[in-house]
Design an enzyme around this catalytic site. Sequence first.
Site, PDB file in Angstrom:
ATOM      1  N   HIS A 129       0.830  -1.212   0.000  1.00 53.51           N
ATOM      2  CA  HIS A 129       0.000   0.000   0.000  1.00 53.51           C
ATOM      3  C   HIS A 129       0.858   1.254   0.000  1.00 53.51           C
ATOM      4  CE1 HIS A 129       0.490   0.894   4.400  1.00 53.51           C
ATOM      5  NE2 HIS A 129       0.615  -0.426   4.481  1.00 53.51           N
ATOM      6  N   ASP A 146      -0.701   4.319   0.817  1.00 57.66           N
ATOM      7  CA  ASP A 146      -1.231   5.246   1.814  1.00 57.66           C
ATOM      8  C   ASP A 146      -0.464   5.099   3.117  1.00 57.66           C
ATOM      9  OD1 ASP A 146      -2.542   2.666   1.969  1.00 57.66           O
ATOM     10  OD2 ASP A 146      -3.859   3.508   3.505  1.00 57.66           O
ATOM     11  N   ASP A 180       6.598   1.496   6.162  1.00 61.62           N
ATOM     12  CA  ASP A 180       5.195   1.083   6.091  1.00 61.62           C
ATOM     13  C   ASP A 180       4.428   1.986   5.117  1.00 61.62           C
ATOM     14  OD1 ASP A 180       2.744  -0.087   6.652  1.00 61.62           O
ATOM     15  OD2 ASP A 180       2.451   1.055   8.497  1.00 61.62           O
ATOM     16  N   GLU A 189      -5.221   0.859   2.856  1.00 60.79           N
ATOM     17  CA  GLU A 189      -4.926  -0.154   3.855  1.00 60.79           C
ATOM     18  C   GLU A 189      -4.997   0.377   5.276  1.00 60.79           C
ATOM     19  OE1 GLU A 189      -2.473  -2.835   6.406  1.00 60.79           O
ATOM     20  OE2 GLU A 189      -2.254  -0.697   6.021  1.00 60.79           O
ATOM     21  N   GLU A 190      -4.583   1.626   5.471  1.00 60.01           N
ATOM     22  CA  GLU A 190      -4.508   2.183   6.818  1.00 60.01           C
ATOM     23  C   GLU A 190      -5.857   2.604   7.380  1.00 60.01           C
ATOM     24  OE1 GLU A 190      -2.064   1.783   8.524  1.00 60.01           O
ATOM     25  OE2 GLU A 190      -0.204   1.946   7.391  1.00 60.01           O
ATOM     26  N   ASP A 205       4.653  -6.355   4.374  1.00 61.13           N
ATOM     27  CA  ASP A 205       4.092  -5.382   5.311  1.00 61.13           C
ATOM     28  C   ASP A 205       3.999  -5.921   6.733  1.00 61.13           C
ATOM     29  OD1 ASP A 205       3.009  -2.942   6.065  1.00 61.13           O
ATOM     30  OD2 ASP A 205       0.980  -3.451   5.451  1.00 61.13           O
ATOM     31  N   HIS A 209       4.209   3.588  12.018  1.00 63.33           N
ATOM     32  CA  HIS A 209       3.202   4.397  12.717  1.00 63.33           C
ATOM     33  C   HIS A 209       3.804   5.300  13.782  1.00 63.33           C
ATOM     34  CE1 HIS A 209      -0.523   1.735  11.611  1.00 63.33           C
ATOM     35  NE2 HIS A 209       0.337   1.848  10.612  1.00 63.33           N
TER      36      HIS A 209
END
Length: 461
Positions: free
Chosen positions: A84, A86, A115, A149-150, A173, A434
């Site tokens: 991903h 995003d 990520d 995805e997030e 991931d 994150h």
Amino acid sequence: MNLFDNISLQDEFFQDLFKILKINTIKDEKKDAAPFGSGIKLGLECILDICKSYGFETTNLENYIGYAEYKNEDSDEYVGVLGHIDVVPVGDGWDTNPFEPVVKDGKLYARGALDDKGPLFASLYALKLLKDSGIKLSKNVRVIFGTNEESGTEDIDYYLEREKPPTLCFTPDAYFPIVTSEKGILTFEFIHKVSDSEGYKLEYIKGGKKSNIVPDMCEVKLSFKDKEFLNNFNNIDLNKEYKIENLVNENSIIIKVFGKSAHASTPEEGDNAACKMMEYLYKTLDFEDNFTTFLKDFNNLVGRAYNGEGLGINFEDEESGKLTMNLGIINGNSEEIRMRFNIRYPVTIDFKEIVKKVEEKVKLSTIDFVMGNHNYPLHFPKDHKLIQSLKIAYEGAFNEKARLLASGGGTYAKLMPNTVAFGPINEGEPDLAHQKNEYIELDQLKKCVETYARAIYELAK
């Protein structure tokens, strides 16, 4: 094969990766041609343009999702690599601009470096190296670029409505060696209806941005009629213990509590500022009314634990370990307080049992329960062809036996059939996903390119 033993990352690799990392792909307001915001649309267009420059056929499915394909006209099957573009919100405290990639001390810093833009691009570059080397594959290969995805599943839903799923697929991931089990994910809300309190008023409480991130700051504003109310906050030892910052105005006080962000799958690696705030206020406001009763209920049911003990849901199993729980978002005012939780539960547990226990526990409290979203757990047997192929790829790249892992992280593997998570970092290594100052080691990025080239070859040869 010599290709795998002589991989190096050229200037082209970093120039193209930096193009993607510089684009802010945090989900934003939906527009006509941009279902997840203009930044994500721009990011998808950018990566697909890079794919075209590498000689791949590309498809953009109305900016919901896109893919590049290395075609084999003799096959109607395809092997997939799914990641991903995003990213989560950046938060505070970065040492550099999160959208200006920086290489420092052998690490690449940027939001998305780990990520998942960095590993996803490593997969794309691995496929480019296979193509450029002239290695023949028996199946088509697609690198699929997700965009949601997030924060949801709309991108994969959109894809599967229009395309058949891959025969075999991995998502870069999570962790190496191979994640064969992923915990189930459950979100829900607690809601408390606030009643008037004598002598003071809750103006607001706020903390956190997403349920899958441990909040690193929480702030409360209380207004009051009499300055004697401020005596509640004079405990120096308590303020020092909780690292409190107070701002006192003529008739109000703003209280800030700081913690440490982490991924919701590993909340023990963070320090939940929202839960700290609730515990601090419970210890500080030494009287009984609607608000303090709620604080008591919260601390009895949730507190600062991250395995759900207070709710009676501290399940665990041999296959995937312990349940984890994260209070990711809290927002409230003088009328109501809403709290959003993210639970990662073991693969052998029925989520309905979790919901039942939570409902029973909150029934006699000042809190209401509202069900959110749910993703079932994932588990692959060790003798599955996908697992065996990735095992060969990992052991060839790392020269060590591939162990099979369980993860609390929720990846695309739960949404796309025939998919497991594979890399990009090794279990036990620092994981800045994150978090502020997100990075990936350059040596690890290079190792990803080699490992993913081996994996694609093994799956599609």
